[in-house]
Design a protein around this motif. Structure first.
Motif, PDB file in Angstrom:
ATOM      1  N   GLY A 102       0.778  -1.243   0.000  1.00 23.89           N
ATOM      2  CA  GLY A 102       0.000   0.000   0.000  1.00 23.89           C
ATOM      3  C   GLY A 102       0.799   1.277   0.000  1.00 23.89           C
ATOM      4  N   ALA A 103       2.132   1.177  -0.072  1.00 21.40           N
ATOM      5  CA  ALA A 103       2.952   2.396  -0.031  1.00 21.40           C
ATOM      6  C   ALA A 103       2.915   3.145  -1.360  1.00 21.40           C
ATOM      7  CB  ALA A 103       4.395   2.040   0.316  1.00 21.40           C
ATOM      8  N   GLN A 104       3.270   4.417  -1.267  1.00 19.39           N
ATOM      9  CA  GLN A 104       3.485   5.246  -2.445  1.00 19.39           C
ATOM     10  C   GLN A 104       4.992   5.181  -2.667  1.00 19.39           C
ATOM     11  OE1 GLN A 104       1.360   8.951  -1.607  1.00 19.39           O
ATOM     12  NE2 GLN A 104       2.901   9.942  -2.903  1.00 19.39           N
ATOM     13  N   VAL A 105       5.408   4.640  -3.809  1.00 20.57           N
ATOM     14  CA  VAL A 105       6.823   4.328  -3.990  1.00 20.57           C
ATOM     15  C   VAL A 105       7.499   5.204  -5.039  1.00 20.57           C
ATOM     16  CG1 VAL A 105       8.461   2.515  -4.701  1.00 20.57           C
ATOM     17  CG2 VAL A 105       6.501   1.933  -3.248  1.00 20.57           C
ATOM     18  N   THR A 106       8.652   5.729  -4.697  1.00 16.61           N
ATOM     19  CA  THR A 106       9.493   6.403  -5.684  1.00 16.61           C
ATOM     20  C   THR A 106      10.791   5.621  -5.789  1.00 16.61           C
ATOM     21  OG1 THR A 106       8.564   8.557  -5.127  1.00 16.61           O
ATOM     22  CG2 THR A 106      10.648   8.554  -6.321  1.00 16.61           C
ATOM     23  N   LEU A 107      11.124   5.257  -7.018  1.00 11.64           N
ATOM     24  CA  LEU A 107      12.363   4.520  -7.288  1.00 11.64           C
ATOM     25  C   LEU A 107      13.384   5.470  -7.877  1.00 11.64           C
ATOM     26  CD1 LEU A 107      11.526   1.139  -9.058  1.00 11.64           C
ATOM     27  CD2 LEU A 107      13.204   1.448  -7.231  1.00 11.64           C
ATOM     28  N   LEU A 108      14.541   5.534  -7.270  1.00 13.01           N
ATOM     29  CA  LEU A 108      15.661   6.260  -7.861  1.00 13.01           C
ATOM     30  C   LEU A 108      16.540   5.185  -8.475  1.00 13.01           C
ATOM     31  CD1 LEU A 108      16.521   8.992  -5.240  1.00 13.01           C
ATOM     32  CD2 LEU A 108      15.473   9.246  -7.484  1.00 13.01           C
ATOM     33  N   ALA A 109      16.496   5.089  -9.793  1.00 11.93           N
ATOM     34  CA  ALA A 109      17.138   3.976 -10.482  1.00 11.93           C
ATOM     35  C   ALA A 109      18.467   4.400 -11.075  1.00 11.93           C
ATOM     36  CB  ALA A 109      16.209   3.458 -11.570  1.00 11.93           C
ATOM     37  N   ALA A 110      19.521   3.754 -10.638  1.00 18.81           N
ATOM     38  CA  ALA A 110      20.851   4.021 -11.174  1.00 18.81           C
ATOM     39  C   ALA A 110      21.192   2.931 -12.186  1.00 18.81           C
ATOM     40  CB  ALA A 110      21.883   4.061 -10.052  1.00 18.81           C
ATOM     41  N   ASN A 111      20.983   3.253 -13.455  1.00 16.79           N
ATOM     42  CA  ASN A 111      21.405   2.353 -14.532  1.00 16.79           C
ATOM     43  C   ASN A 111      20.726   0.991 -14.490  1.00 16.79           C
ATOM     44  OD1 ASN A 111      23.469   4.365 -15.387  1.00 16.79           O
ATOM     45  ND2 ASN A 111      24.271   3.869 -13.362  1.00 16.79           N
ATOM     46  N   VAL A 112      19.414   1.001 -14.344  1.00 22.79           N
ATOM     47  CA  VAL A 112      18.639  -0.238 -14.345  1.00 22.79           C
ATOM     48  C   VAL A 112      17.776  -0.258 -15.607  1.00 22.79           C
ATOM     49  CG1 VAL A 112      17.018  -1.687 -13.064  1.00 22.79           C
ATOM     50  CG2 VAL A 112      18.551  -0.147 -11.814  1.00 22.79           C
ATOM     51  N   GLU A 113      17.826  -1.376 -16.332  1.00 28.83           N
ATOM     52  CA  GLU A 113      17.076  -1.492 -17.577  1.00 28.83           C
ATOM     53  C   GLU A 113      15.628  -1.894 -17.333  1.00 28.83           C
ATOM     54  OE1 GLU A 113      18.211  -1.441 -20.973  1.00 28.83           O
ATOM     55  OE2 GLU A 113      20.041  -0.488 -20.223  1.00 28.83           O
ATOM     56  N   ALA A 114      15.374  -2.547 -16.220  1.00 29.80           N
ATOM     57  CA  ALA A 114      14.060  -3.163 -15.978  1.00 29.80           C
ATOM     58  C   ALA A 114      12.899  -2.181 -16.083  1.00 29.80           C
ATOM     59  CB  ALA A 114      14.062  -3.815 -14.600  1.00 29.80           C
ATOM     60  N   GLU A 115      11.729  -2.739 -16.388  1.00 28.64           N
ATOM     61  CA  GLU A 115      10.511  -1.946 -16.499  1.00 28.64           C
ATOM     62  C   GLU A 115      10.105  -1.428 -15.124  1.00 28.64           C
ATOM     63  OE1 GLU A 115       6.549  -3.457 -18.134  1.00 28.64           O
ATOM     64  OE2 GLU A 115       8.080  -4.145 -19.582  1.00 28.64           O
ATOM     65  N   THR A 116       9.562  -0.243 -15.101  1.00 25.99           N
ATOM     66  CA  THR A 116       9.156   0.356 -13.829  1.00 25.99           C
ATOM     67  C   THR A 116       7.995  -0.436 -13.226  1.00 25.99           C
ATOM     68  OG1 THR A 116       9.715   2.467 -14.822  1.00 25.99           O
ATOM     69  CG2 THR A 116       8.456   2.546 -12.772  1.00 25.99           C
ATOM     70  N   PRO A 117       8.065  -0.794 -11.950  1.00 28.75           N
ATOM     71  CA  PRO A 117       6.939  -1.508 -11.328  1.00 28.75           C
ATOM     72  C   PRO A 117       5.664  -0.652 -11.448  1.00 28.75           C
ATOM     73  CG  PRO A 117       8.849  -1.522  -9.880  1.00 28.75           C
ATOM     74  CD  PRO A 117       9.178  -0.592 -11.015  1.00 28.75           C
ATOM     75  N   PRO A 118       4.552  -1.241 -11.911  1.00 25.71           N
ATOM     76  CA  PRO A 118       3.329  -0.459 -12.096  1.00 25.71           C
ATOM     77  C   PRO A 118       2.924   0.239 -10.805  1.00 25.71           C
ATOM     78  CG  PRO A 118       3.071  -2.655 -13.025  1.00 25.71           C
ATOM     79  CD  PRO A 118       4.366  -2.652 -12.276  1.00 25.71           C
ATOM     80  N   GLY A 119       2.704   1.551 -10.907  1.00 28.63           N
ATOM     81  CA  GLY A 119       2.291   2.308  -9.734  1.00 28.63           C
ATOM     82  C   GLY A 119       3.431   3.065  -9.074  1.00 28.63           C
ATOM     83  N   ALA A 120       4.672   2.706  -9.419  1.00 28.81           N
ATOM     84  CA  ALA A 120       5.806   3.413  -8.817  1.00 28.81           C
ATOM     85  C   ALA A 120       6.166   4.635  -9.642  1.00 28.81           C
ATOM     86  CB  ALA A 120       7.022   2.493  -8.721  1.00 28.81           C
ATOM     87  N   GLU A 121       6.694   5.650  -8.982  1.00 27.95           N
ATOM     88  CA  GLU A 121       7.281   6.775  -9.693  1.00 27.95           C
ATOM     89  C   GLU A 121       8.741   6.444  -9.841  1.00 27.95           C
ATOM     90  OE1 GLU A 121       6.857  10.846  -8.780  1.00 27.95           O
ATOM     91  OE2 GLU A 121       4.858  10.500  -7.933  1.00 27.95           O
ATOM     92  N   ARG A 122       9.315   6.876 -10.949  1.00 29.83           N
ATOM     93  CA  ARG A 122      10.712   6.518 -11.181  1.00 29.83           C
ATOM     94  C   ARG A 122      11.515   7.713 -11.658  1.00 29.83           C
ATOM     95  NH1 ARG A 122      12.611   1.798 -15.219  1.00 29.83           N
ATOM     96  NH2 ARG A 122      14.841   2.159 -15.170  1.00 29.83           N
ATOM     97  N   ARG A 123      12.727   7.811 -11.161  1.00 24.50           N
ATOM     98  CA  ARG A 123      13.642   8.809 -11.687  1.00 24.50           C
ATOM     99  C   ARG A 123      14.976   8.117 -11.928  1.00 24.50           C
ATOM    100  NH1 ARG A 123      15.263  14.488  -9.011  1.00 24.50           N
ATOM    101  NH2 ARG A 123      13.056  14.682  -8.543  1.00 24.50           N
ATOM    102  N   ASP A 124      15.519   8.332 -13.106  1.00 24.15           N
ATOM    103  CA  ASP A 124      16.794   7.683 -13.444  1.00 24.15           C
ATOM    104  C   ASP A 124      17.970   8.606 -13.145  1.00 24.15           C
ATOM    105  OD1 ASP A 124      16.171   5.007 -14.744  1.00 24.15           O
ATOM    106  OD2 ASP A 124      14.793   6.339 -15.792  1.00 24.15           O
ATOM    107  N   VAL A 125      19.003   8.014 -12.588  1.00 20.59           N
ATOM    108  CA  VAL A 125      20.226   8.766 -12.336  1.00 20.59           C
ATOM    109  C   VAL A 125      21.409   7.944 -12.852  1.00 20.59           C
ATOM    110  CG1 VAL A 125      19.345   9.974 -10.286  1.00 20.59           C
ATOM    111  CG2 VAL A 125      20.496   7.772 -10.021  1.00 20.59           C
TER     112      VAL A 125
END
Ligand code: C5P
Length: 237
Positions: free
Chosen positions: A48-71
């Protein structure tokens, strides 16, 4: 069914591995796949969390519902964490962050020169984002008790050395970093890119809290169980 015990909470997860550029074509990286960070995002979303992913060089698809920022680099990750951590209830630093970065990035590709030795790469330390986050929170709590993030979780991947076992090193690291929880990964077993993981969760003093082995998403839930437990303690205070 998974309990929605993180409903309404904001979870910031760093995942993957940073890249430190040497010149326009080369960089220093590490073996982190981002899978454990991804699993943490999936597990937190399921709870049930609101999730933000800070992704460092990850190719994988963003988990549905997560916010993502690439670094890319450690410096970029540090800036993003600094910007977002105060809005997070829980900060989970699962990314493998470079400890050293080239002091300068060459503008042009570094060439080999006939008859000359290889050029040295001058390295400098990066910011320890986890430690800095703990320090910044401690400073803010002096004026604003309960300042966010309520829970900070670090990871420690250790191989041990001739002098110390990997577990001893992890216990020392827990104390040095000051995170609320430290998830220790024994690299002697080799986990990079694997679908499973085996971790020992330590508290801020380096004492044992739990052990979890299995699929990375199971390990993620084991970590979040401890986060939920600590949040309960915080609520009681
Ligand atoms: O010191 P070490 O790199 O082993 O610590 C691992 C933990 O610290 C991880 O949670 C990692 O995300 C974090 N870290 C960091 N900034 C660094 C190096 C590691 O936040 N420069």
């Amino acid at each position: 069914a998974v309990r929605r015990d993180l409903e309404g909470l904001r979870v910031l997860v760093t995942a993957g591995g940073t890249r430190e550029e040497i010149d326009p074509v080369r960089y220093i990286a590490n073996h982190s796949s981002g899978k454990q960070g991804w699993a943490l995002a999936h597990a937190a979303l399921a709870r049930g969390a609101q999730v933000t992913l800070l992704a460092a060089n990850v190719e994988a698809e963003t988990p549905p519902g997560a916010e993502r920022r690439d670094v890319g680099s450690a410096a970029e990750l540090a800036a993003a964490v600094a910007e977002l951590r105060e809005d997070a209830d829980v900060l989970v630093m699962a990314a493998a962050v470079a400890d050293f970065t080239p002091r300068t990035r060459a503008e042009a590709k570094i060439k080999k020169v006939e008859g000359q030795d290889a050029p040295p790469i001058d390295l400098t330390r990066t910011e320890d984002i986890l430690r800095r986050s703990v320090e910044v929170r401690a400073a803010r709590r002096e004026v604003a008790p309960g300042a966010a993030p309520r829970i900070i979780v670090g990871f420690a991947a250790e191989t041990g050395s001739a002098q110390s076992s990997s577990l001893e090193l992890a216990r020392l690291k827990a104390r040095r970093k000051g995170a609320d929880l430290l998830v220790f990964n024994d690299l002697t077993a080799g986990v990079f890119g694997a679908e499973t993981n085996s971790v020992r969760i330590l508290d801020t003093e380096g004492a044992d809290v739990a052990e979890v082995t299995g699929e990375k998403v199971r390990v993620a839930h084991g970590v979040l169980d401890q986060v939920v437990g600590l949040l309960g303690d915080v609520r009681l205070q």
